[in-house]
Design a protein around this motif. Structure first.
Motif, mmCIF file in Angstrom:
data_model
loop_
_atom_site.group_PDB
_atom_site.id
_atom_site.type_symbol
_atom_site.label_atom_id
_atom_site.label_comp_id
_atom_site.label_asym_id
_atom_site.label_seq_id
_atom_site.Cartn_x
_atom_site.Cartn_y
_atom_site.Cartn_z
ATOM 1 N N THR A 395 10.318 -13.796 34.512
ATOM 2 C CA THR A 395 11.031 -12.521 34.392
ATOM 3 C C THR A 395 11.176 -12.089 32.933
ATOM 4 O O THR A 395 10.930 -10.921 32.591
ATOM 5 C CB THR A 395 12.425 -12.628 35.035
ATOM 6 O OG1 THR A 395 12.294 -13.066 36.385
ATOM 7 C CG2 THR A 395 13.131 -11.285 35.013
ATOM 8 N N VAL A 399 9.359 -8.724 31.909
ATOM 9 C CA VAL A 399 10.253 -7.592 31.645
ATOM 10 C C VAL A 399 10.454 -7.388 30.143
ATOM 11 O O VAL A 399 10.132 -6.335 29.590
ATOM 12 C CB VAL A 399 11.609 -7.788 32.352
ATOM 13 C CG1 VAL A 399 12.553 -6.638 32.000
ATOM 14 C CG2 VAL A 399 11.415 -7.862 33.860
ATOM 15 N N GLN A 400 10.983 -8.412 29.478
ATOM 16 C CA GLN A 400 11.231 -8.259 28.040
ATOM 17 C C GLN A 400 9.930 -8.247 27.249
ATOM 18 O O GLN A 400 9.789 -7.492 26.286
ATOM 19 C CB GLN A 400 12.132 -9.400 27.555
ATOM 20 C CG GLN A 400 13.552 -9.336 28.122
ATOM 21 C CD GLN A 400 14.383 -10.530 27.691
ATOM 22 O OE1 GLN A 400 14.210 -11.630 28.202
ATOM 23 N NE2 GLN A 400 15.285 -10.300 26.757
ATOM 24 N N THR A 403 8.231 -4.788 27.631
ATOM 25 C CA THR A 403 8.999 -3.636 27.146
ATOM 26 C C THR A 403 9.358 -3.718 25.662
ATOM 27 O O THR A 403 9.601 -2.686 25.032
ATOM 28 C CB THR A 403 10.312 -3.487 27.950
ATOM 29 O OG1 THR A 403 11.088 -4.689 27.824
ATOM 30 C CG2 THR A 403 10.007 -3.236 29.419
#
Length: 527
Positions: A395, A399-400, A403
């Motif tokens: 995750t 996600v990080q 982005t």
């Protein structure tokens, strides 16, 4: 093992190809490797890669930590020591504690000891992931320095928590005064072991008649010896490797020859490349085996636990980043800080969002034994801990990791002017080293300079690389004179790096030091 060897070789090729693709599309390679491992794992009849849990930390951690200690700037590490220390120790302990209580409260059957075990595993962010992402965007030097320094030290604090939690799970008890003594010994014993072995290897390199190949082999042995020796006396192997690596890194020019330094850079770069690639692809490959061991817990429920822990980690890190700013603003009234200016609110937000997990978390989770003792019961919730760790890593990377570059590009980060602009610094170094070279030749080798066309060329334009070797006879006396000039240049650069008034980036200093090493190697190859 032998029948699966072609598969292992193909994995290396896949890793190389995926990193090439990642660089091409400007995506952090850990993201692609994890996804690729996940996709490969669902292919029918793919061999399972099994590594002894007791060996996983020893195989991967020592060389990766040692390589990081050699590449990090000691000057930057010391300059930002307070913020790095707070993230590497205080934030890690705080994160592990909050994860422990959250897991204990929301996950059925999860004791507080198991919660601390999980917290110790998932608390340290991974520098490889952040570094792979930040190379595609421009960020202040201080940010990359803080992330590198934090990752070098937070492995030690997280694994200390992990070790104490393992003892608590196995024995069912935790004695605070014994823990404090043990913690103190892990710090002192680990650092002392690393420094002692590092010093012994420095002496060995100086006293023994080694060549570049032998020196490189010794550097490969060093981190493993540091780690194992420290663990044998029940101290921190991670701190031993980090402290010993920093010692050797900062004295590399005093005990390694030019050939050894250049050879070591190539070998260690390739080794770290392969090990990091293997670890990230292992994260995806291990998923089917982890899922198969989720007894009594559905996959959807386990995913929920993983996302919950991930949310806790992200929130705690962002709040900690702003907390560090607040504490710094107060502390500047009482002590000298690295920068007393208000850092703004953008940089802490970015630092808080860089908490991708990776190598250390996976290695620690995989090192959990299958059984509490040799013939005892199974380790409680081992596969659930592994699965939660996998979800956290996946995750945060997706996600990080995906982005973060977009956020950095959208946010106008301040330019702190920590260092001279590269063009200005390059010009200053070129001009002053030219003057230093001419003065040194004129003072010490005036007679040789008058009769040697080679030294005359060097005195006019020493910094230019010649496209082909000069057709000039160089006597041993002239060669020694030029080697002395290069030694003087090297010493000057090292002095300038220590000079805080010059505001020179250590990466730039290292670039020029390597150029001197290459020039010295070229001169030695002529003869």
């Amino acid at each position: 093992m032998i029948q699966n060897f072609p598969f292992y070789l193909s994995l290396i090729i896949v890793i190389v190809l995926l990193i090439m693709i990642a660089n091409k599309i400007r995506v952090a390679y850990p993201v692609l490797l994890v996804v690729a491992g996940l996709l490969i794992s669902i292919i029918p009849d793919i061999p399972m890669i099994r590594i002894d849990p007791e060996l996983i930390l020893i195989i991967f951690l020592p060389p990766l930590l040692y390589e990081a200690a050699w590449t990090i700037s000691w000057k930057e590490l010391w300059k930002w020591r307070r913020i790095i220390g707070s993230f590497a120790f205080v934030v890690v302990f705080l994160t592990a504690t909050i994860v422990a209580f959250v897991a204990n409260h929301f996950i059925p059957g999860f004791s507080l000891a198991l919660g601390f075990l999980l917290g110790g595993i998932v608390s340290p962010p991974d520098a490889v992931s952040a570094g792979a992402i930040l190379k595609f965007v421009k960020v202040p030097k201080r940010m990359s320095s803080i992330l590198e320094g934090e990752s070098l030290l937070n492995d030690a604090s997280s694994l200390i928590i992990f070790r104490f939690a393992m003892i608590a799970v196995a024995t069912g008890q935790f004695v605070w005064h014994e823990a404090v003594l043990s913690f103190s010994w892990m710090l002192v014993g680990g650092i002392g072991t690393g420094l002692l072995i590092g010093w012994l290897f420095m002496k060995a390199h100086k006293m023994l008649p080694t060549d570049a190949n032998m020196d490189t082999v010794l550097t490969l042995v060093t981190p493993y010896l540091m780690y194992i020796a420290a663990e044998e006396i029940h101290s921190s192997g991670v701190l031993a490797v980090v402290s010993g690596g920093l010692l050797l890194s900062n004295h590399r020019h005093s005990f390694l020859t030019t050939s050894s330094r250049l050879r070591g850079i190539s070998v260690w770069g390739s080794l770290a490349f392969v090990l990091n690639g293997l670890v990230f692809i292992l994260i995806g490959l291990d998923l089917p085996e982890i899922i198969s061991g989720l007894d009594g817990v559905s996959v959807s429920t386990a995913i929920g636990y993983g996302l919950m822990i991930t949310l806790v980690l992200v929130v705690v890190r962002i709040l900690s980043a702003y907390g560090a700013v607040f504490i710094t603003l107060i502390a500047r009234n009482f002590i000298d800080v690295a920068d007393s200016r208000h850092p703004g609110f953008k940089v802490p937000a970015i630092l808080g969002w860089t908490g991708m997990r990776g190598v250390v978390s996976l290695a620690a989770a995989l090192s959990i034994p299958v059984k509490l003792s040799q013939n005892g019961p199974d380790f409680p919730h081992r596969n659930l801990i592994l699965f939660i760790t996998f979800i956290v890593i996946l995750t945060t990377l997706l996600v990080q990791g995906l982005t973060l570059p977009l956020i950095i590009r959208k946010v106008d980060l301040p330019d702190y002017n920590d260092y001279l602009p590269n063009d200005e610094a390059e010009e200053m170094i070129r001009r002053e080293m030219s003057k230093l070279t001419l003065d040194h030749l004129d003072t010490n080798y005036r007679e040789l300079l008058e009769k040697s066309s080679f030294l005359q060329q060097i005195s006019k334009k020493w910094q230019d690389k010649m496209e082909k070797e000069p057709d000039i006879k160089i006597s041993s006396e002239i060669r020694e004179a030029y080697l002395d000039v290069l030694d003087r240049q090297r010493a000057w650069l090292i002095e300038q790096n220590k000079n805080e008034q010059r505001h020179l980036d250590e990466d730039l200093i290292r670039k020029h030091l390597m150029q001197i090493d290459l020039e010295e190697e070229r001169l030695l190859l002529v003869h």
